[in-house]
Design an enzyme around this catalytic site. Structure first.
Site, PDB file in Angstrom:
ATOM      1  CD1 TRP A  74      28.478  46.400  47.171  1.00  0.00           C
ATOM      2  CD2 TRP A  74      29.305  44.625  48.246  1.00  0.00           C
ATOM      3  NE1 TRP A  74      28.544  45.357  46.282  1.00  0.00           N
ATOM      4  CE2 TRP A  74      29.042  44.252  46.909  1.00  0.00           C
ATOM      5  CE3 TRP A  74      29.821  43.657  49.111  1.00  0.00           C
ATOM      6  CZ2 TRP A  74      29.290  42.970  46.412  1.00  0.00           C
ATOM      7  CZ3 TRP A  74      30.057  42.386  48.627  1.00  0.00           C
ATOM      8  CH2 TRP A  74      29.790  42.053  47.287  1.00  0.00           C
ATOM      9  CD  GLU A 484      38.655  47.860  31.059  1.00  0.00           C
ATOM     10  OE1 GLU A 484      38.658  46.763  31.636  1.00  0.00           O
ATOM     11  OE2 GLU A 484      38.294  48.902  31.619  1.00  0.00           O
ATOM     12  CG  HIS A 507      38.123  28.594  17.083  1.00  0.00           C
ATOM     13  ND1 HIS A 507      38.467  27.456  16.387  1.00  0.00           N
ATOM     14  CD2 HIS A 507      38.990  29.564  16.675  1.00  0.00           C
ATOM     15  CE1 HIS A 507      39.516  27.717  15.613  1.00  0.00           C
ATOM     16  NE2 HIS A 507      39.838  28.991  15.768  1.00  0.00           N
TER      17      HIS A 507
END
Ligand code: F6R
Length: 611
Positions: A74, A484, A507
Site C-alpha cells: 500500500w 456508517e 441546518h
C-alpha cells in the site's frame, strides 16, 4: 497496511510466499513482489498491480530456492509502479528488504548516502534500509545480524521488516518497531508474516513479535534477539484459524460472505458471556477489579472509521444503561490532544484489526498517563489486544473484505453487553438485566431475518446505483448508523455520501436535496419516529427521492417514501445492529453495479498501520 510473508525451509519458497500474499492482499494491493535466494544469488521479481500480475511474471520467470521474502504494497512513498514495488535491493545487489511502516528520517539518510555515491532506484523510504544494511555488511565482512542491528539504530519511524542477503543465504531476519510481525514455527521450516492470516494452513504455532525485537530464522532454528543481541524469551501461542474461515466459500465477494456471517458472529460474540443467574454479562479478560469499574466516573471510547461509529453507538448504550458519562474520540485526534482526564477514567480502544496505528498510539498515550485501558478487538494476539490492560475479543473470525461489516455488529453487541455489565454494578435491576439478556439473545435470529431484505435492497440498488450523491439520516441510536451507512457507500462505490442526525438536515444539508440525490431515512421505532417522519416529508416536498428503512408493520412509511426496506422489530438500543444490514447490502450492490472492486476498494487497505 502492506503485507509481508517470509519463508525458510526445505520446500520451494515461491508457492508458499504467493499463497501468503494472496491471503494478505487485502492489506494493500498497489504492487507485489518476491525475492528468493539460491547459493549467493538473489532472484527478485516484482510488479505494479495485484498479486495476479506477479504470478503472471513468475510464470515467465520463476523464483527458485527454499528461502524468500515477499510483499504486497500500500503505497506511502512514491507511486505504485514496478520500481517502487518491494522487495528493494541494495546497489550492490547483496541485500533485499521488504518493509511495512514509515521511515521518517529517510530523506536525510538518503541524501547522506547519495553524497557517498550510492545510487537509488526507487522513491521509497525502504530502499534506504537495504542500502544501509549492505554498507554495514561490507564493513562487517558478512555478519547480517549485526548489519541489521546497526542499521536499525539509524532509523526513525516504524517498521515491520524482513531481510535476506546473498552473504548469508540460509538466514531470514525480521525486525519490528510499531508495525506488526508474526513468526510461524513449523517442522524444519519457519515463517515470518505481518499478519497471522498469511500462515493459515501452514502452522499452528506462532510468536507475536514485540517491538525492538529481531527474529533470526533458518530452516532448523529460530530465536529472538533484543537490539543488544541478547536472546530473549518468546511466548509461543496456538493459532487455530480454520482455513475455511478465510475463504470466500460460495460467495462472490468476502464482503457478502461476511455480511451473511453476522447471525453466527453475533452468537459468537455473546457465547458464554450472558448469565441469567446474575442477570448480567461476564467477561473473562477485563483484568480490572470490580472496585475500579465501580469507581469509573468517565469512559473514553477511542477508535477509527467504522469502529469509531460503533463507539458512537456505545456512547448511547453506556450512558443509557450504565449511567456513566462517555466521550468518543477519533484515535487520531486523541493521541495528540491533551484532554484533562481524571484518575477514574477508563479508556477503551475499539478495533477490528488491533493494529490501527492511531488507535495503538492513543492506547499507549493513555497508559503512559496511568489510565486503565481496555480493548474491544477482533484479532487475537494483535498489538492492541496485547498492550491493553484487559479486553474483550469479538470472536468474529477473519474479516477480509476491506469494508468492515461483521466486526461492526460484534463491536456494538459487545458494547451492549458491557453496558449491561456496568449497569448491573450500579442501578440496573435484575429484571432489567434479564430483559436485556433476553433481547440480546434474540439478535442472531433478528439478523437472520434482516437478511431477508436482500432482494428488496438489490432492486433499490439497481434503481439508484448511478447517482453522484446520497444522504443518510437517522436519530439517536440510528444517527451513528447514518454515518456508517454513508461510509460504507463512499468507500466501496465511490459515491459521495453524508450521514447526519435527521433533524440537523435543515441546518444545511437540505440544500443538497434534488431529484438526483436519494435520502436514506433510518426510521427509529422509538419516541422520535414522528419527528423523523416529518424530516422525511421535508425532503419529499423538495423533490428528493426517499428510501425508508423501517420495521415490519410500519404502514406509514410505505405511503410516504419512494422505497421501503422492512426489518424485523428490535428494541431501540439493538436497532443499529439490525438496521446496518440493509445499509451494508445496499453499498455492496451499488458497488457491484458500478463495476467497483468491492473487496479491494481503490486507495484503501485493511488495517491502517501507518499514521
Ligand atoms: C471501514 C473500515 C475502516 C476501519 C478503520 C479502523 O469499512 O474498515 O474505517 O474501521 O480503519 O480499523 P480497525 O477497526 O481495524 O481499527
Amino acid at each position: 497496511m502492506c503485507g509481508i510473508v517470509g519463508y525458510v525451509g526445505h520446500k520451494e519458497a515461491e508457492p508458499i510466499l504467493i499463497e501468503g500474499l494472496h491471503r494478505l492482499e487485502y492489506r494493500g494491493y498497489d504492487s507485489a513482489g518476491v525475492v528468493t535466494v539460491t547459493g549467493q544469488k538473489l532472484h527478485i521479481r516484482k510488479r505494479a498491480g495485484r498479486v495476479g500480475e506477479l504470478v503472471r511474471l513468475l510464470g515467465e520467470r520463476p523464483a527458485p530456492g527454499c528461502l524468500g521474502i515477499s510483499h504486497t504494497r500500500w503505497a506511502t512513498h512514491g507511486p505504485a509502479n514496478d520500481v517502487n514495488a518491494h522487495p528493494h535491493l541494495s546497489q550492490d545487489g547483496t541485500v533485499a528488504v521488504v518493509h511495512n511502516g514509515v521511515i521518517e528520517n529517510y530523506a536525510v539518510l538518503k541524501r547522506q548516502l547519495q553524497a557517498e555515491g550510492i545510487r537509488f532506484q526507487s522513491d521509497t523510504d525502504t530502499e534506504v534500509i537495504a542500502q544501509l544494511i549492505a554498507l554495514q555488511l561490507a564493513e562487517l565482512k558478512g555478519d547480517l545480524i549485526e548489519a541489521v542491528q546497526r542499521t536499525l539504530a539509524l532509523l526513525k519511524g516504524t517498521y515491520g521488516l524482513a531481510v535476506v542477503s546473498a552473504a548469508q543465504p540460509d538466514l531470514l531476519i525480521g525486525a519490528r518497531l510499531g508495525s506488526p510481525l508474526v513468526l510461524g514455527i513449523g517442522d524444519e521450516e519457519h515463517f515470518l508474516a505481518s499478519d497471522p492470516s498469511a500462515l493459515i494452513g501452514k502452522t499452528q504455532q506462532v510468536v507475536y513479535v514485540q517491538d525492538h525485537r529481531l527474529c533470526v530464522l533458518t530452516a532448523d532454528d529460530w530465536h529472538l534477539l533484543d537490539y543488544d543481541r541478547t536472546r530473549v524469551q518468546a511466548c509461543v501461542q496456538q493459532f487455530d484459524w480454520d482455513p475455511g474461515e478465510a475463504d470466500k466459500s460460495t460467495f462472490e465477494h468476502y464482503m457478502l460472505k461476511e455480511i451473511y456471517e453476522q447471525p453466527e458472529t453475533l452468537e459468537n460474540a455473546m457465547r458464554g458471556r450472558l448469565c441469567e443467574a446474575d442477570a448480567s454479562a461476564h467477561f473473562g479478560g477485563l483484568n480490572l477489579d470490580t472496585q475500579q469499574l465501580r469507581r469509573a466516573e468517565r469512559i473514553i471510547l477511542t477508535a477509527c472509521g467504522t469502529s469509531y461509529h460503533a463507539a458512537l453507538v456505545g456512547e448511547y448504550l453506556i450512558e443509557e444503561y450504565a449511567r456513566i458519562p462517555v466521550e468518543v474520540e477519533y484515535a487520531s485526534e486523541f493521541r495528540y490532544r491533551n484532554p484533562p482526564i481524571d484518575r477514574n477514567t477508563i479508556v477503551i480502544c475499539i478495533t477490528q484489526s488491533g493494529e490501527t496505528a492511531d488507535t495503538l498510539a492513543a492506547l499507549r498515550e493513555s497508559k503512559r498517563k496511568g489510565h486503565p485501558t481496555l480493548a474491544i478487538c477482533n484479532v487475537v494476539g494483535s498489538s492492541i489486544a496485547r498492550e491493553a490492560d484487559g479486553g474483550v475479543y469479538l470472536h468474529a473470525g477473519p474479516e477480509i473484505g476491506v469494508a468492515s461489516t461483521k466486526a461492526f455488529t460484534s463491536q456494538v453487541t459487545t458494547l451492549a453487553m458491557l453496558a449491561l455489565y456496568l449497569g448491573r454494578m450500579r442501578h440496573l435491576s435484575a429484571q432489567q438485566g434479564l430483559n436485556m439478556i433476553r433481547e440480546l439473545r434474540s439478535l442472531p435470529d433478528l439478523a437472520r431475518r434482516a437478511l431477508h431484505c436482500h432482494d428488496a435492497v438489490k432492486r433499490i440498488a439497481e434503481k439508484y446505483y448511478d447517482v453522484s450523491n446520497c444522504l443518510y439520516l437517522g436519530r439517536q441510536y440510528l444517527y451513528p448508523l447514518a454515518l456508517e451507512g454513508a461510509l460504507k457507500l463512499k468507500e466501496i462505490s465511490y459515491i459521495h455520501a453524508e450521514g447526519y442526525p435527521a433533524a440537523e438536515m435543515k441546518h444545511g444539508p437540505i440544500a443538497l436535496v434534488d431529484p438526483h440525490t436519494p435520502s436514506i431515512f433510518l426510521m427509529s421505532r422509538g419516541p422520535v419516529f414522528d419527528k423523523v417522519m416529518s424530516n422525511l416529508e421535508e425532503v419529499k416536498a423538495r423533490g428528493g427521492p426517499v428510501i425508508a428503512v423501517t420495521c415490519e408493520g410500519d404502514e406509514e412509511a410505505a405511503t410516504r417514501a419512494d422505497e421501503v426496506i422492512y426489518l424485523p422489530e428490535a428494541p431501540e438500543y439493538l436497532q443499529p445492529i439490525i438496521a446496518v444490514i440493509p445499509l451494508q447490502l445496499l453499498a455492496y450492490h451499488v458497488a457491484v453495479l458500478r463495476g467497483c472492486d468491492v473487496d479491494k476498494p481503490r486507495n484503501l487497505a485493511k488495517s491502517v498501520t501507518v499514521e
